[in-house]
Motif scaffolding. Structure first.
Motif, mmCIF file in Angstrom:
data_model
loop_
_atom_site.group_PDB
_atom_site.id
_atom_site.type_symbol
_atom_site.label_atom_id
_atom_site.label_comp_id
_atom_site.label_asym_id
_atom_site.label_seq_id
_atom_site.Cartn_x
_atom_site.Cartn_y
_atom_site.Cartn_z
ATOM 1 N N ASN A 264 0.844 -1.191 0.000
ATOM 2 C CA ASN A 264 0.000 0.000 0.000
ATOM 3 C C ASN A 264 0.883 1.246 0.000
ATOM 4 O OD1 ASN A 264 -2.147 1.777 0.347
ATOM 5 N ND2 ASN A 264 -2.643 1.128 2.419
ATOM 6 N N VAL A 265 0.542 2.175 -0.861
ATOM 7 C CA VAL A 265 1.161 3.500 -0.869
ATOM 8 C C VAL A 265 0.004 4.493 -0.931
ATOM 9 C CG1 VAL A 265 2.664 5.125 -2.090
ATOM 10 C CG2 VAL A 265 3.234 2.681 -2.054
ATOM 11 N N ALA A 266 0.002 5.440 -0.009
ATOM 12 C CA ALA A 266 -1.083 6.429 0.027
ATOM 13 C C ALA A 266 -0.507 7.819 0.246
ATOM 14 C CB ALA A 266 -2.062 6.102 1.152
ATOM 15 N N THR A 267 -1.107 8.793 -0.428
ATOM 16 C CA THR A 267 -0.767 10.202 -0.221
ATOM 17 C C THR A 267 -2.070 10.941 0.036
ATOM 18 O OG1 THR A 267 1.104 10.049 -1.742
ATOM 19 C CG2 THR A 267 0.290 12.251 -1.245
ATOM 20 N N ALA A 268 -2.068 11.787 1.047
ATOM 21 C CA ALA A 268 -3.252 12.603 1.331
ATOM 22 C C ALA A 268 -3.612 13.390 0.079
ATOM 23 C CB ALA A 268 -2.971 13.544 2.491
#
Length: 164
Positions: A88-92
């Motif tokens: 998982n990679v997440a950016t606001a």
């Protein structure tokens, strides 16, 4: 399996601080997940990842004037034997296109190299062109499709591999 849990000092790369997640970060991480995805990871799943020796959750933060650090993004990955697997990679959303995902992926891959991994793998939505471009820029190449991988939307995943 190799032991992954190594507490290290936060690193400031790309102008951001990158550090390992702790249990007290859970509420902020849940807010980031909910803002970033239609189907975010659950609190229970994140808690379990914190318990696995082979799993690491990295947080990307930026100092704010008076309020302390702001959580901008994260990466969850495993190192098993000689492989890094990015889950998982997440950016606001309000911080996208600022190099947050690039910074955390740099750190993920650096940790894999430091552990003498020979391969990195991940799955990415077929429709997520920004992520596909980012991973290609790191040298990942598509090697297959996982049909209906994202079951809730019925979307396929592109399987990508990077040889170190």
């Amino acid at each position: 399996m190799r032991r992954m849990r190594e507490e290290s000092a936060p690193e400031a790369r790309h102008g951001y601080t990158i550090r390992q997640m702790a249990a007290e970060d859970l509420s902020a991480v849940m807010l980031l997940e909910q803002a970033s995805f239609k189907n975010p990871w659950s609190q229970d799943l994140l808690k379990r990842e914190l318990q696995h020796e082979w799993s690491t959750i990295l947080l990307v933060e930026e100092e704010r004037e008076a309020d302390g650090p702001e959580l901008l993004g994260l990466a969850i990955f495993w190192i098993v034997h000689d492989e890094v697997h990015v889950l998982n990679v997440a950016t606001a959303p309000k911080h996208r296109r600022r190099g947050v995902a690039r910074a955390v992926m740099d750190e993920v891959l650096a940790r894999g190299r430091a552990k003498r991994c020979t391969l990195a793998t991940l799955e990415v939505r077929k429709s997520n062109e920004a992520a596909l471009q980012l991973y290609r820029a790191f040298g990942f190449r598509p090697v297959g499709i996982r049909p209906n991988y994202y079951v809730d939307e019925g979307e396929d995943a592109v399987v990508m591999v990077l040889d170190f």
